[in-house]
Design a protein around this motif. Structure first.
Motif, PDB file in Angstrom:
ATOM      1  N   ALA A   1       0.797  -1.030   0.024  1.00  0.00           N
ATOM      2  CA  ALA A   1       0.021  -0.063   0.171  1.00  0.00           C
ATOM      3  C   ALA A   1       0.954   1.318   0.109  1.00  0.00           C
ATOM      4  O   ALA A   1       2.129   1.275   0.547  1.00  0.00           O
ATOM      5  CB  ALA A   1      -0.962   0.097   1.250  1.00  0.00           C
ATOM      6  N   VAL A   2       0.299   2.347  -0.400  1.00  0.00           N
ATOM      7  CA  VAL A   2       0.870   3.600  -0.399  1.00  0.00           C
ATOM      8  C   VAL A   2       0.499   4.266   0.769  1.00  0.00           C
ATOM      9  O   VAL A   2      -0.726   4.481   1.285  1.00  0.00           O
ATOM     10  CB  VAL A   2       0.520   4.512  -1.952  1.00  0.00           C
ATOM     11  CG1 VAL A   2       0.997   5.811  -1.877  1.00  0.00           C
ATOM     12  CG2 VAL A   2       0.763   3.875  -2.904  1.00  0.00           C
ATOM     13  N   TYR A   3       1.723   4.647   1.715  1.00  0.00           N
ATOM     14  CA  TYR A   3       1.247   5.217   2.879  1.00  0.00           C
ATOM     15  C   TYR A   3       0.966   6.612   2.761  1.00  0.00           C
ATOM     16  O   TYR A   3       1.918   7.464   2.108  1.00  0.00           O
ATOM     17  CB  TYR A   3       2.514   4.886   3.806  1.00  0.00           C
ATOM     18  CG  TYR A   3       2.543   5.709   5.337  1.00  0.00           C
ATOM     19  CD1 TYR A   3       1.674   5.302   6.330  1.00  0.00           C
ATOM     20  CD2 TYR A   3       3.001   6.896   5.235  1.00  0.00           C
ATOM     21  CE1 TYR A   3       1.660   6.043   7.451  1.00  0.00           C
ATOM     22  CE2 TYR A   3       3.303   7.712   6.618  1.00  0.00           C
ATOM     23  CZ  TYR A   3       2.401   7.184   7.454  1.00  0.00           C
ATOM     24  OH  TYR A   3       2.221   7.905   8.682  1.00  0.00           O
ATOM     25  N   LEU A   4      -0.226   7.354   3.249  1.00  0.00           N
ATOM     26  CA  LEU A   4      -0.576   8.506   3.161  1.00  0.00           C
ATOM     27  C   LEU A   4      -0.582   9.463   4.248  1.00  0.00           C
ATOM     28  O   LEU A   4      -0.231  10.684   4.037  1.00  0.00           O
ATOM     29  CB  LEU A   4      -2.050   8.676   2.593  1.00  0.00           C
ATOM     30  CG  LEU A   4      -2.184   7.851   1.312  1.00  0.00           C
ATOM     31  CD1 LEU A   4      -3.840   8.124   1.016  1.00  0.00           C
ATOM     32  CD2 LEU A   4      -1.512   8.180   0.311  1.00  0.00           C
ATOM     33  N   GLY A   5      -0.439   9.031   5.469  1.00  0.00           N
ATOM     34  CA  GLY A   5      -0.408   9.612   6.666  1.00  0.00           C
ATOM     35  C   GLY A   5      -1.162   9.058   7.772  1.00  0.00           C
ATOM     36  O   GLY A   5      -1.493   7.619   7.941  1.00  0.00           O
ATOM     37  N   THR A   6      -1.647   9.755   8.912  1.00  0.00           N
ATOM     38  CA  THR A   6      -2.359   9.179   9.908  1.00  0.00           C
ATOM     39  C   THR A   6      -3.731   9.932  10.345  1.00  0.00           C
ATOM     40  O   THR A   6      -3.648  11.129   9.852  1.00  0.00           O
ATOM     41  CB  THR A   6      -1.678   9.163  11.175  1.00  0.00           C
ATOM     42  OG1 THR A   6      -1.156  10.373  11.676  1.00  0.00           O
ATOM     43  CG2 THR A   6      -0.129   8.456  10.987  1.00  0.00           C
ATOM     44  N   ALA A   7      -4.679   9.217  10.958  1.00  0.00           N
ATOM     45  CA  ALA A   7      -5.724   9.794  11.248  1.00  0.00           C
ATOM     46  C   ALA A   7      -6.438   9.462  12.692  1.00  0.00           C
ATOM     47  O   ALA A   7      -6.025   8.401  13.043  1.00  0.00           O
ATOM     48  CB  ALA A   7      -6.984   9.521  10.324  1.00  0.00           C
ATOM     49  N   LYS A   8      -6.883  10.643  13.286  1.00  0.00           N
ATOM     50  CA  LYS A   8      -7.316  10.223  14.705  1.00  0.00           C
ATOM     51  C   LYS A   8      -8.905  10.382  14.877  1.00  0.00           C
ATOM     52  O   LYS A   8      -9.493  11.331  14.345  1.00  0.00           O
ATOM     53  CB  LYS A   8      -6.767  11.482  15.808  1.00  0.00           C
ATOM     54  CG  LYS A   8      -5.132  11.151  15.712  1.00  0.00           C
ATOM     55  CD  LYS A   8      -4.545  10.063  16.624  1.00  0.00           C
ATOM     56  CE  LYS A   8      -3.433  10.078  16.858  1.00  0.00           C
ATOM     57  NZ  LYS A   8      -2.427   8.940  17.509  1.00  0.00           N
ATOM     58  N   LEU A   9      -9.309   9.403  15.416  1.00  0.00           N
ATOM     59  CA  LEU A   9     -10.766   9.289  15.665  1.00  0.00           C
ATOM     60  C   LEU A   9     -11.432  10.599  16.630  1.00  0.00           C
ATOM     61  O   LEU A   9     -10.663  10.737  17.807  1.00  0.00           O
ATOM     62  CB  LEU A   9     -11.278   7.956  16.358  1.00  0.00           C
ATOM     63  CG  LEU A   9     -12.857   7.835  16.671  1.00  0.00           C
ATOM     64  CD1 LEU A   9     -13.580   7.921  15.560  1.00  0.00           C
ATOM     65  CD2 LEU A   9     -12.965   6.641  17.743  1.00  0.00           C
ATOM     66  N   GLN A  10     -12.199  11.422  16.292  1.00  0.00           N
ATOM     67  CA  GLN A  10     -12.683  12.553  16.969  1.00  0.00           C
ATOM     68  C   GLN A  10     -14.220  11.929  17.599  1.00  0.00           C
ATOM     69  O   GLN A  10     -14.322  12.145  18.977  1.00  0.00           O
ATOM     70  CB  GLN A  10     -13.372  13.625  16.145  1.00  0.00           C
ATOM     71  CG  GLN A  10     -11.767  14.410  15.719  1.00  0.00           C
ATOM     72  CD  GLN A  10     -10.881  14.594  16.697  1.00  0.00           C
ATOM     73  OE1 GLN A  10     -11.158  15.290  17.533  1.00  0.00           O
ATOM     74  NE2 GLN A  10      -9.467  14.140  16.589  1.00  0.00           N
TER      75      GLN A  10
END
Length: 366
Positions: free
Chosen positions: A208-217
């Protein structure tokens, strides 16, 4: 010769190698031979690695756990060596040690530098030399992803951005649909290069191409069926359809090279960053993983796959001989496995004499 780096912040006793270990050492394998011109000792300096130091003494640097006298349980623990210490070659026992040969390990012998185990309660390991160089492999421990073929359909996915934005970056709000499985911290990826088995042609996974990170709100609350996330970091722009995978735990590993527990006969599956040939300190994937007996630290020998060529000496009427002949595989280098998935593993090329390409052989050292 380059090497990896130990990634650990555990506070523990610096259990230093032969001469201070309680368990009896096992005999080193026949392949773990010392160099004919091996020095009697080596002063450890900043920038050294265990792989580098062992390469000064051994024909195969990866054999260092055996000649330090470490058994399988002991090599799982952190082992620290610090600049200013001296590594000795005890020719009588065929071992490397931090104790001068002939001493009792307590520093009592005449002229022996006291190198007893050290207990450090602060910063243990910070100044210790590394096993192998982390600057090369650290990104592969947390970022590049191997996604199984059947996993793609079950991963949460971005379905919308705030105010209809299609391209999304850091601090943007995004809406995600799918089962979070109780997680709150995710990596965002886009399915990339398909990884096919060179032997069978079967699709094993996607790199996979790594795009970044995300946090649950906030999780979805009826009647809405989407979760609200904030993009915590962005390496590349994200968009609708990109998928989320739970972020892996922080890697805490003491890299110790060893022969695989099972006989491994693998093939190079891919070269990271899409180049045709790989050299020293480049990362490749192989078509074997945890189900095949590979684990972190396993060392494989690399071979250029022998070509199949036409035999020009075959004459008409010669019976029992094929017109085609396979040339032998030629040894080309050493591969250190540092991240293992179910069917695929990442490895770092430690030494190489000829370029490595997809389809080359990687198997247990002989």
């Amino acid at each position: 010769m380059k090497n990896f780096s130990t990634v650990s912040a555990r506070i523990a006793v610096a259990a230093l190698f032969a001469g201070v270990l309680a368990a009896p050492a096992q005999a080193a394998p026949k392949s773990c031979n010392f160099r004919p011109n091996a020095p009697d000792q080596h002063l450890v300096v900043k920038g050294d690695t265990l792989w580098d130091i062992s390469g000064k003494f051994l024909e195969h640097a990866w054999c260092w756990p055996q000649v330090w006298g470490l058994n399988k349980e002991q090599i799982k623990n952190p082992h620290w060596i610090y600049p200013g210490q001296i590594v000795y070659f005890d020719r009588a026992t065929g071992r490397l040690s931090l104790n001068r040969p002939g001493s009792d390990g307590s520093g009592g012998a005449t002229g022996t530098l006291r190198l007893s185990p050290q207990v450090r309660t602060e910063g243990l390991g910070i100044d210790a030399i590394a096993s192998i160089p982390s600057d090369i492999i650290d990104p592969f421990l947390s970022q590049p992803l191997i996604v199984g073929v059947n996993e793609l359909a079950t991963q949460p996915r971005i379905v919308a951005g705030v105010e209809g934005h299609f391209y999304l970056g850091k601090d943007d709000k995004v809406y995600v649909r799918g089962n979070l499985k109780g997680g709150s911290s995710f990596q965002v990826f886009r399915p990339g290069t398909p990884l096919k088995d060179p032997e069978t042609g079967k699709l094993l996974a996607y790199e996979a191409v790594y795009l970044g990170t995300a946090k649950l709100q906030s999780e979805a609350k009826p009647p809405a069926d989407v979760h609200t996330f904030t993009i915590a970091s962005s390496k590349m722009e994200m968009g609708v359809g990109d998928q989320l995978v739970l972020a892996p735990p922080t890697a805490i590993r003491n890299y110790v090279p060893h022969q695989p527990d099972r006989a491994i006969n693998a093939r190079v599956l891919g070269i990271y960053s899409g180049v045709t040939y790989a050299g020293q300190n480049q990362v490749v994937s192989v078509n074997r993983g945890s189900v095949d007996g590979l684990d972190v630290g396993a060392v494989l020998q690399l071979y250029n796959l022998g070509r199949t060529v036409k035999d020009p000496t075959i004459k008409a009427g010669m019976m029992g001989q094929s017109a085609m002949v396979k040339l032998p595989d030629e040894e080309s280098g050493t591969l250190f496995i540092f991240r293992v998935f179910k069917n695929i593993s990442y490895g770092l090329i430690m030494q190489v004499t000829t370029p490595v390409e997809v389809g080359d052989v990687a198997k247990s050292p002989e």
